[in-house]
Design an enzyme around this catalytic site. Structure first.
Site, mmCIF file in Angstrom:
data_model
loop_
_atom_site.group_PDB
_atom_site.id
_atom_site.type_symbol
_atom_site.label_atom_id
_atom_site.label_comp_id
_atom_site.label_asym_id
_atom_site.label_seq_id
_atom_site.Cartn_x
_atom_site.Cartn_y
_atom_site.Cartn_z
ATOM 1 N N HIS A 42 -9.504 2.453 -0.258
ATOM 2 C CA HIS A 42 -8.055 2.212 -0.247
ATOM 3 C C HIS A 42 -7.645 1.665 -1.612
ATOM 4 O O HIS A 42 -7.938 0.506 -1.932
ATOM 5 C CB HIS A 42 -7.724 1.214 0.858
ATOM 6 C CG HIS A 42 -6.270 1.122 1.172
ATOM 7 N ND1 HIS A 42 -5.283 1.620 0.349
ATOM 8 C CD2 HIS A 42 -5.617 0.580 2.240
ATOM 9 C CE1 HIS A 42 -4.106 1.386 0.889
ATOM 10 N NE2 HIS A 42 -4.277 0.762 2.035
ATOM 11 N N PHE A 64 1.800 -3.400 3.893
ATOM 12 C CA PHE A 64 2.174 -4.725 4.372
ATOM 13 C C PHE A 64 3.654 -4.964 4.040
ATOM 14 O O PHE A 64 4.119 -4.613 2.957
ATOM 15 C CB PHE A 64 1.333 -5.802 3.679
ATOM 16 C CG PHE A 64 -0.033 -6.008 4.279
ATOM 17 C CD1 PHE A 64 -0.509 -5.215 5.299
ATOM 18 C CD2 PHE A 64 -0.856 -7.029 3.809
ATOM 19 C CE1 PHE A 64 -1.765 -5.420 5.853
ATOM 20 C CE2 PHE A 64 -2.116 -7.251 4.350
ATOM 21 C CZ PHE A 64 -2.573 -6.444 5.374
ATOM 22 N N HIS A 90 -1.963 8.298 5.827
ATOM 23 C CA HIS A 90 -2.326 7.034 5.186
ATOM 24 C C HIS A 90 -3.767 6.696 5.547
ATOM 25 O O HIS A 90 -4.579 6.402 4.687
ATOM 26 C CB HIS A 90 -1.365 5.935 5.639
ATOM 27 C CG HIS A 90 -1.495 4.656 4.887
ATOM 28 N ND1 HIS A 90 -1.396 4.589 3.519
ATOM 29 C CD2 HIS A 90 -1.723 3.380 5.304
ATOM 30 C CE1 HIS A 90 -1.551 3.328 3.120
ATOM 31 N NE2 HIS A 90 -1.758 2.580 4.185
ATOM 32 N N GLU A 148 -0.285 5.111 13.149
ATOM 33 C CA GLU A 148 0.098 6.305 12.384
ATOM 34 C C GLU A 148 0.080 7.550 13.264
ATOM 35 O O GLU A 148 0.983 8.392 13.182
ATOM 36 C CB GLU A 148 -0.837 6.494 11.182
ATOM 37 C CG GLU A 148 -0.443 7.701 10.344
ATOM 38 C CD GLU A 148 -1.128 7.737 8.998
ATOM 39 O OE1 GLU A 148 -2.160 7.074 8.833
ATOM 40 O OE2 GLU A 148 -0.613 8.431 8.092
ATOM 41 N N LYS A 194 -8.968 8.616 1.876
ATOM 42 C CA LYS A 194 -9.580 7.282 1.790
ATOM 43 C C LYS A 194 -11.012 7.262 2.322
ATOM 44 O O LYS A 194 -11.753 6.324 2.041
ATOM 45 C CB LYS A 194 -8.736 6.260 2.572
ATOM 46 C CG LYS A 194 -7.407 5.918 1.923
ATOM 47 C CD LYS A 194 -6.685 4.813 2.691
ATOM 48 C CE LYS A 194 -5.324 4.491 2.078
ATOM 49 N NZ LYS A 194 -4.333 5.557 2.279
ATOM 50 N N CYS A 253 0.803 -1.220 0.000
ATOM 51 C CA CYS A 253 0.000 0.000 0.000
ATOM 52 C C CYS A 253 0.840 1.277 0.000
ATOM 53 O O CYS A 253 0.296 2.376 -0.031
ATOM 54 C CB CYS A 253 -0.951 -0.010 1.192
ATOM 55 S SG CYS A 253 -2.013 -1.472 1.207
ATOM 56 N N THR A 270 -8.392 1.254 9.706
ATOM 57 C CA THR A 270 -8.258 0.064 10.545
ATOM 58 C C THR A 270 -7.885 0.530 11.953
ATOM 59 O O THR A 270 -7.131 1.498 12.108
ATOM 60 C CB THR A 270 -7.167 -0.892 10.030
ATOM 61 O OG1 THR A 270 -5.903 -0.236 10.047
ATOM 62 C CG2 THR A 270 -7.472 -1.360 8.620
#
Length: 413
Positions: free
Chosen positions: A342, A401, A305, A316, A337, A164, A309
């Site tokens: 995303h 990831f 970002h 972050e 987003k 990402c 989640t």
């Protein structure tokens, strides 16, 4: 002195607009692109929503035969690149100038649609039924190759992957290539079109996806909200034309923003979980700010970002607080987003275009669906309504990831 890099063109294909003007207008209006998935059955999936691209006509950009060879991610890439190249007026470049134009067009997952279709064909009819264009159709560097061939750009051309953070890494690495003198202009971007049954199943089974919030898909992507559930898969592409400043002046190209600095790090902690103390992302942002030759106090705006989640948003904010301290509460933040979902490998590039638009127009787009800011995140200035601003420098953060982090610092042109 390193060569200074500016942005001279932009192009986007997104769930809320198929070009930059439509995309920016939708963001300023707080318009969500999230809806129920119609492309395949979702009754056995944990999530049945996504931010999909609608009404994109690939035949505006390539022949029917080319469209059949390439996957949807390449279709989006070329569409966004054509807009960016046109905005930068690069079609007028001489042969000598084109030899110094490179293309770093990347994707996190590649042509998932082509891969699935050809595997299914092989399973049903045997390996001899597999298309001879299978390999060039799925290779992640296909979009970079296609864009380079379309315009005769002969500088460095390839793709990279960092999940990402892919789109942001493309921009940072392109700026680095220009600074190093390997190219004068770079077509830099990221794209994704991975909203397929198996990818939605995979992310869903990992319990990373949001569901339709209270029966309304448009409310499902809610970064920093107390009741956030996870991210919403999106698709699309973002492309920026980066150019050495003096080269842009000689061409008469209009600088839209300055790429002041960039930082690239790795958490070296966990495959899918961000570092809980935000060490890697904080280090990336610190390096980006330092490379821009400014201090943290000069940052006027952050485009985070912000996946929505629970773990990602928390990590972050911890990272941002490491860099900005208590001043973080006074720096406005917009979570793109919240409206486009995303875009995975395309996220960083599309969101950077939003940052450039903010710097150009001196206005911030809202973050929608922040009904109640999560108190565990501490005090934050999350922009909830369109807001005028006086911006000199802005920061863009991305994480993926694998623990990959990338941060950009962009300035007003």
């Amino acid at each position: 002195m390193p060569r200074r890099v500016v942005v001279t063109g932009m192009g986007v294909v997104s769930p809320v607009g198929l070009d930059v003007p439509a995309f920016w207008e939708s963001l300023l209006a707080g318009r969500s692109g999230v809806s129920y998935i119609r492309a395949f059955p979702t009754d056995k999936l944990r999530s049945d929503i996504a931010a999909s691209v609608s009404d994109f006509d690939v035949l505006r950009y390539m022949s029917p035969k080319e469209a059949e060879v390439y996957g949807r991610v390449t279709h989006f890439s070329l569409g966004a690149a054509v807009e960016a190249v046109t905005m930068a007026a690069l079609e007028k470049a001489s042969s000598a100038e084109r030899s110094r134009v490179g293309c770093l067009m990347s994707t996190g997952m590649g042509s998932v649609d082509i891969f699935e279709e050809q595997i299914a064909r092989s399973n049903e009819r045997g390996p001899r039924a597999v298309s001879p264009y299978f390999v060039p159709g799925v290779m992640p560097n296909g979009a970079a190759a296609l864009i380079s061939m379309r315009y005769g750009f002969m500088g460095p051309s390839y793709s990279l992957a960092s999940a990402c953070a892919t789109g942001t890494h493309s921009i940072a690495t392109s700026a680095l290539l220009i600074e190093a003198g390997e190219a004068d202009v770079m077509i830099a971007g990221g794209a994704e079109a991975a909203t397929r049954m198996n990818t939605v199943a995979g992310f869903g089974n990992a319990r990373a996806l949001s569901k339709a919030f209270e029966g309304d898909p448009t409310r499902a992507s809610r970064p920093f909200d107390k009741r956030r559930q996870g991210f919403v898969m999106g698709e699309g592409a973002g492309v920026l034309v980066l150019e050495e400043e003096e080269h842009a002046k000689r061409r008469g190209a209009r600088p839209l923003a300055v790429v002041g600095g960039f930082g690239m790090t790795t958490d070296a902690e966990h495959l899918t979980r961000p570092h809980p103390e935000g060490l890697g992302l904080a280090l990336a942002l610190e390096r980006a700010i330092q490379r821009a030759g400014i201090g943290p106090e000069a940052i006027d705006y952050i485009n985070p970002h912000a996946t929505s989640t629970p773990q990602g948003d928390m990590a972050e904010i911890v990272a941002l607080r490491r860099v900005f301290g208590e001043r973080l509460a006074a720096i406005p933040m917009s979570a793109t987003k919240s409206m486009i979902g995303h875009l995975l490998g395309g996220a960083g590039a599309a969101e950077t275009i939003a940052v450039v638009c903010s710097l150009r127009d001196q206005v911030l787009h809202p973050s929608i669906n922040v009904d109640e800011l999560d108190p565990d995140l501490g005090p934050l200035d999350v922009v909830r309504d369109r807001r005028p601003a006086r911006l000199g420098w802005a920061a863009k953060c991305s994480a993926g990831f694998g623990g990959h982090n990338c941060a950009l610092v962009l300035g007003k042109a």
